[in-house]
Design a protein around this motif. Structure first.
Motif, PDB file in Angstrom:
ATOM      1  N   GLY A   1      -8.147  21.864 -13.573  1.00 56.79           N
ATOM      2  CA  GLY A   1      -8.580  21.984 -14.956  1.00 56.79           C
ATOM      3  C   GLY A   1      -7.638  21.391 -15.957  1.00 56.79           C
ATOM      4  O   GLY A   1      -7.641  21.789 -17.106  1.00 56.79           O
ATOM      5  N   THR A   2      -6.817  20.406 -15.554  1.00 56.46           N
ATOM      6  CA  THR A   2      -5.839  19.870 -16.490  1.00 56.46           C
ATOM      7  C   THR A   2      -6.482  19.031 -17.565  1.00 56.46           C
ATOM      8  O   THR A   2      -5.991  18.942 -18.672  1.00 56.46           O
ATOM      9  CB  THR A   2      -4.791  19.032 -15.739  1.00 56.46           C
ATOM     10  N   GLY A   3      -7.545  18.284 -17.187  1.00 57.54           N
ATOM     11  CA  GLY A   3      -8.278  17.545 -18.206  1.00 57.54           C
ATOM     12  C   GLY A   3      -7.480  16.481 -18.889  1.00 57.54           C
ATOM     13  O   GLY A   3      -7.596  16.290 -20.083  1.00 57.54           O
ATOM     14  N   THR A   4      -6.645  15.735 -18.184  1.00 52.56           N
ATOM     15  CA  THR A   4      -5.841  14.697 -18.824  1.00 52.56           C
ATOM     16  C   THR A   4      -6.666  13.462 -19.063  1.00 52.56           C
ATOM     17  O   THR A   4      -7.764  13.290 -18.563  1.00 52.56           O
ATOM     18  CB  THR A   4      -4.644  14.326 -17.931  1.00 52.56           C
ATOM     19  N   ASP A   5      -6.077  12.501 -19.825  1.00 54.18           N
ATOM     20  CA  ASP A   5      -6.744  11.242 -20.100  1.00 54.18           C
ATOM     21  C   ASP A   5      -6.818  10.347 -18.879  1.00 54.18           C
ATOM     22  O   ASP A   5      -7.501   9.338 -18.893  1.00 54.18           O
ATOM     23  CB  ASP A   5      -6.012  10.489 -21.224  1.00 54.18           C
ATOM     24  N   ALA A   6      -6.100  10.676 -17.846  1.00 53.42           N
ATOM     25  CA  ALA A   6      -6.096   9.832 -16.651  1.00 53.42           C
ATOM     26  C   ALA A   6      -7.341  10.026 -15.811  1.00 53.42           C
ATOM     27  O   ALA A   6      -7.521   9.407 -14.794  1.00 53.42           O
ATOM     28  CB  ALA A   6      -4.859  10.118 -15.806  1.00 53.42           C
ATOM     29  N   GLY A   7      -8.206  10.868 -16.230  1.00 56.15           N
ATOM     30  CA  GLY A   7      -9.439  11.077 -15.461  1.00 56.15           C
ATOM     31  C   GLY A   7      -9.594  12.534 -15.100  1.00 56.15           C
ATOM     32  O   GLY A   7      -8.698  13.342 -15.211  1.00 56.15           O
ATOM     33  N   THR A   8     -10.766  12.902 -14.698  1.00 54.02           N
ATOM     34  CA  THR A   8     -11.026  14.285 -14.330  1.00 54.02           C
ATOM     35  C   THR A   8     -10.431  14.581 -12.980  1.00 54.02           C
ATOM     36  O   THR A   8     -10.689  13.881 -12.023  1.00 54.02           O
ATOM     37  CB  THR A   8     -12.545  14.538 -14.300  1.00 54.02           C
ATOM     38  N   HIS A   9      -9.658  15.648 -12.867  1.00 58.80           N
ATOM     39  CA  HIS A   9      -8.989  15.973 -11.621  1.00 58.80           C
ATOM     40  C   HIS A   9      -9.799  16.919 -10.754  1.00 58.80           C
ATOM     41  O   HIS A   9      -9.338  17.318  -9.708  1.00 58.80           O
ATOM     42  CB  HIS A   9      -7.616  16.597 -11.908  1.00 58.80           C
ATOM     43  N   GLY A  10     -10.944  17.293 -11.182  1.00 55.45           N
ATOM     44  CA  GLY A  10     -11.739  18.195 -10.359  1.00 55.45           C
ATOM     45  C   GLY A  10     -12.905  17.465  -9.730  1.00 55.45           C
ATOM     46  O   GLY A  10     -13.661  16.793 -10.389  1.00 55.45           O
ATOM     47  N   GLY A  11     -13.069  17.624  -8.418  1.00 52.10           N
ATOM     48  CA  GLY A  11     -14.204  17.032  -7.728  1.00 52.10           C
ATOM     49  C   GLY A  11     -14.088  15.548  -7.535  1.00 52.10           C
ATOM     50  O   GLY A  11     -13.089  14.935  -7.805  1.00 52.10           O
ATOM     51  N   ALA A  12     -15.196  14.950  -7.052  1.00 52.74           N
ATOM     52  CA  ALA A  12     -15.212  13.518  -6.780  1.00 52.74           C
ATOM     53  C   ALA A  12     -15.432  12.750  -8.064  1.00 52.74           C
ATOM     54  O   ALA A  12     -15.976  13.232  -9.032  1.00 52.74           O
ATOM     55  CB  ALA A  12     -16.318  13.192  -5.771  1.00 52.74           C
ATOM     56  N   GLU A  13     -14.968  11.465  -8.034  1.00 53.81           N
ATOM     57  CA  GLU A  13     -15.140  10.623  -9.208  1.00 53.81           C
ATOM     58  C   GLU A  13     -15.561   9.239  -8.773  1.00 53.81           C
ATOM     59  O   GLU A  13     -15.145   8.736  -7.746  1.00 53.81           O
ATOM     60  CB  GLU A  13     -13.818  10.523  -9.968  1.00 53.81           C
TER      61      GLU A  13
ATOM     62  N   VAL B   1       0.834  -1.208   0.000  1.00 50.44           N
ATOM     63  CA  VAL B   1       0.000   0.000   0.000  1.00 50.44           C
ATOM     64  C   VAL B   1       0.864   1.250   0.000  1.00 50.44           C
ATOM     65  O   VAL B   1       0.570   2.225  -0.706  1.00 50.44           O
ATOM     66  CB  VAL B   1      -0.955   0.001   1.209  1.00 50.44           C
ATOM     67  N   SER B   2       1.954   1.246   0.763  1.00 52.28           N
ATOM     68  CA  SER B   2       2.827   2.413   0.805  1.00 52.28           C
ATOM     69  C   SER B   2       3.395   2.727  -0.573  1.00 52.28           C
ATOM     70  O   SER B   2       3.552   3.894  -0.941  1.00 52.28           O
ATOM     71  CB  SER B   2       3.983   2.175   1.788  1.00 52.28           C
ATOM     72  N   ALA B   3       3.687   1.684  -1.347  1.00 52.87           N
ATOM     73  CA  ALA B   3       4.255   1.896  -2.678  1.00 52.87           C
ATOM     74  C   ALA B   3       3.205   2.286  -3.711  1.00 52.87           C
ATOM     75  O   ALA B   3       3.440   3.149  -4.560  1.00 52.87           O
ATOM     76  CB  ALA B   3       4.989   0.622  -3.133  1.00 52.87           C
ATOM     77  N   MET B   4       2.021   1.663  -3.646  1.00 54.56           N
ATOM     78  CA  MET B   4       1.073   1.786  -4.744  1.00 54.56           C
ATOM     79  C   MET B   4      -0.049   2.799  -4.504  1.00 54.56           C
ATOM     80  O   MET B   4      -0.616   3.327  -5.462  1.00 54.56           O
ATOM     81  CB  MET B   4       0.426   0.409  -5.016  1.00 54.56           C
ATOM     82  N   TYR B   5      -0.372   3.073  -3.256  1.00 51.82           N
ATOM     83  CA  TYR B   5      -1.491   3.968  -2.945  1.00 51.82           C
ATOM     84  C   TYR B   5      -1.413   5.312  -3.682  1.00 51.82           C
ATOM     85  O   TYR B   5      -2.420   5.761  -4.253  1.00 51.82           O
ATOM     86  CB  TYR B   5      -1.543   4.181  -1.433  1.00 51.82           C
ATOM     87  N   PRO B   6      -0.260   5.976  -3.688  1.00 49.58           N
ATOM     88  CA  PRO B   6      -0.225   7.290  -4.353  1.00 49.58           C
ATOM     89  C   PRO B   6      -0.485   7.220  -5.846  1.00 49.58           C
ATOM     90  O   PRO B   6      -1.063   8.144  -6.411  1.00 49.58           O
ATOM     91  CB  PRO B   6       1.192   7.794  -4.068  1.00 49.58           C
ATOM     92  N   LEU B   7      -0.069   6.120  -6.495  1.00 46.58           N
ATOM     93  CA  LEU B   7      -0.342   5.977  -7.918  1.00 46.58           C
ATOM     94  C   LEU B   7      -1.842   5.854  -8.164  1.00 46.58           C
ATOM     95  O   LEU B   7      -2.387   6.464  -9.087  1.00 46.58           O
ATOM     96  CB  LEU B   7       0.381   4.738  -8.456  1.00 46.58           C
ATOM     97  N   TYR B   8      -2.508   5.049  -7.365  1.00 49.89           N
ATOM     98  CA  TYR B   8      -3.954   4.901  -7.509  1.00 49.89           C
ATOM     99  C   TYR B   8      -4.664   6.233  -7.274  1.00 49.89           C
ATOM    100  O   TYR B   8      -5.611   6.587  -7.985  1.00 49.89           O
ATOM    101  CB  TYR B   8      -4.469   3.847  -6.526  1.00 49.89           C
ATOM    102  N   LYS B   9      -4.227   6.959  -6.252  1.00 45.67           N
ATOM    103  CA  LYS B   9      -4.854   8.245  -5.969  1.00 45.67           C
ATOM    104  C   LYS B   9      -4.585   9.254  -7.075  1.00 45.67           C
ATOM    105  O   LYS B   9      -5.483  10.001  -7.470  1.00 45.67           O
ATOM    106  CB  LYS B   9      -4.339   8.789  -4.631  1.00 45.67           C
ATOM    107  N   ARG B  10      -3.356   9.291  -7.559  1.00 47.66           N
ATOM    108  CA  ARG B  10      -3.009  10.276  -8.590  1.00 47.66           C
ATOM    109  C   ARG B  10      -3.818  10.062  -9.860  1.00 47.66           C
ATOM    110  O   ARG B  10      -4.276  11.022 -10.490  1.00 47.66           O
ATOM    111  CB  ARG B  10      -1.506  10.179  -8.893  1.00 47.66           C
TER     112      ARG B  10
END
Length: 481
Positions: free
Chosen positions: A242-254, A122-131
């Motif tokens: 407002g970056t709008g990348t392909d990795a998902g919307t960075h604004g608000g909940a998803e 979890v320490s290694a992978m959690y930030p990637l999932y969150k990002r």
């Protein structure tokens, strides 16, 4: 009556936590207390709880000091190279990240301790999932299932219990099972690919170079850990909402893969600053050697595991942070995880204490064994494998291997089934067992990943049960079971 009440208590607990009507701690305490009164043994509730607490106190102590120890190791940078290697493989591809989770969990599981595996994974992978706004239950589900397959190692616990209960050699049980367990591990990797592709389809694919180019990540953010373990500096997404990348919307909940909103977004996310004050590069080899020595002593059983982690945590704190204010700061940084996990373990002691003390477990086991038709006698190995899936989920390993397996072995022996086959088949349910509410390590996993236990259960049970069936089928195909 005890059989019916036992199943009713377990079902009530699972339904309430999966529907989020009660918190796991409250459910683990109140539901068994009510059922204890319902069976007319309310006056003995205190004794049952004290017995349960006494049985689980060493586990709680081990988890407390293990969290402190590995938290300190993360703080000082011991696992930074592992995280960098995983990131080089994963980049920002959701499929690679999920596969990397499975591989990392399987490798770290070689130490035989689920709590250690989950803390490092979890320490290694959690930030990637969150990002990347990936589903955190995918991470917990894959990690738990991979660890469940590897939990069958002779020093992991179940194999040793089966050998002890049936007076067999652990090597004779485990070594022939290696091909079937290997197939099980392949099944976990295939599951990771399927879930990863689903996440990729949902979120899109973004390579690390593209992330850097679009401004959604910085070079210093390519090695990451969750909040509370990486110093005091917080790095937010430099691209903003407002970056709008392909990795998902960075604004608000998803919505995540289970349909639950990621309410906190990147709150609690912290980048691992390569210049953070807690790093101890000059002590890297000391910390690596201490960790190897600790795991070696644990595998060789030189001392009880709680004592080893207690000594290890004290030594790690003293050497890496010789000044008292720094030691207090590190302990405070990990106090939240320690309190959550130890509290859950002691709450689980109420559940297990009542389940065992009232005799519910024994009556449930006897009923299940008695329900097996006589015609299934020659196929008791297959029956054992199938029963191990639900029973190791609803019971502790001790209860299953020392209470149920000997009965199944006797029934099989009457029809010419070898105890070795029964012992091997009894390992089949371990992939699901590692997500059982009676396994303390799972609370480390969901606690550090900030996942509701009910969400983890609802997502993981079907995949873990499927993996167990794959192991059983592979055992039958290779003639092991």
């Amino acid at each position: 009556m005890l059989t019916i009440l036992g199943f009713a208590m377990i079902a009530t607990f699972l339904v309430l936590i999966m529907l989020k009507k009660m918190s796991p701690i409250a459910a683990l305490v109140l539901i068994p207390a009510l059922f204890c009164v319902a069976v007319g043994q309310g006056a003995k509730l205190g004794d049952y709880v004290i017995d349960g607490v006494g049985n689980l106190a060493p586990t709680a102590a081990m988890l407390m000091f293990a969290i402190v120890y590995f938290g300190v190791m993360i703080d000082v940078g011991l696992f930074d190279p592992i995280v960098r290697g995983i990131l080089r493989f994963c980049k920002a591809d959701p499929m690679r990240i999920v596969v990397g989770t499975a591989v990392l969990a399987a490798i770290v599981s070689l130490d035989g301790d689920g709590s250690t595996t989950f803390m490092i994974t979890v320490s290694a992978m959690y930030p990637l999932y969150k990002r990347l706004k990936m589903s955190l239950v995918v991470m917990t589900g894959v990690a738990a299932t991979a660890n469940g397959v590897m939990n069958t190692l002779p020093w992991g616990g179940p194999t040793a219990r089966a050998a002890t209960a049936l007076k067999l050699d652990a090597g004779d049980i485990f070594v022939p099972m290696i091909p079937a367990l290997g197939i099980g591990l392949v099944a976990v990797l295939l599951l990771a690919v399927v879930l990863g592709r689903r996440e990729r389809k949902r979120l899109g694919m973004l390579t690390l170079d593209e992330a850097l180019a679009t401004g959604t990540a910085t070079e210093s953010e390519t090695v990451l850990v969750p909040a509370g373990v990486g110093g005091d500096r917080t790095r937010k997404n430099s691209g903003g909402a407002g970056t709008g990348t392909d990795a998902g919307t960075h604004g608000g909940a998803e919505e995540n893969a289970d349909g639950d909103a990621d309410e906190d977004g990147d709150e609690g996310f912290k980048g691992l600053d390569p210049n953070r004050a807690t790093l101890r590069p000059r002590l890297y080899w000391f910390n690596a050697g201490l960790t190897v020595a600790l795991l070696t002593a644990m595998i060789m059983e030189l001392m009880p595991i709680p004592v080893l982690f207690l000594l290890g945590a004290a030594l790690a704190l003293t050497v890496n942070f010789p000044h008292m204010p720094d030691q207090r700061a590190r302990i405070a940084a990990h106090a939240d995880n320690v309190l959550n996990v130890s509290g859950m373990v002691f709450a689980a002691a109420v559940f297990t204490g009542v389940l065992s003390g009232t005799g519910m477990v024994q009556h449930m086991a006897d009923w299940l064994v008695g329900a097996i038709p006589d015609g299934m006698g020659p196929h008791m190995a297959i029956v054992t494998g199938i029963l191990s899936i639900p029973l190791t989920y609803f019971m502790s390993n001790d209860g299953f291997y020392f209470g149920v397996v000997p009965v199944l072995a006797e029934a099989g022996a009457a029809h010419g089934v070898s105890p070795l086959e029964i012992a091997r088949a009894s390992l089949v349910g371990q992939p699901l067992h590692m997500s059982s509410p009676l396994v303390p390590a799972v609370y480390v996993l969901v606690g550090m990943a900030k996942v509701e236990f009910g969400d983890h259960t609802r997502f993981t049970v079907k995949w873990a049960a499927l993996t167990s069936l794959v192991v059983l089928c592979a055992g039958l195909l290779f003639g092991i079971i």
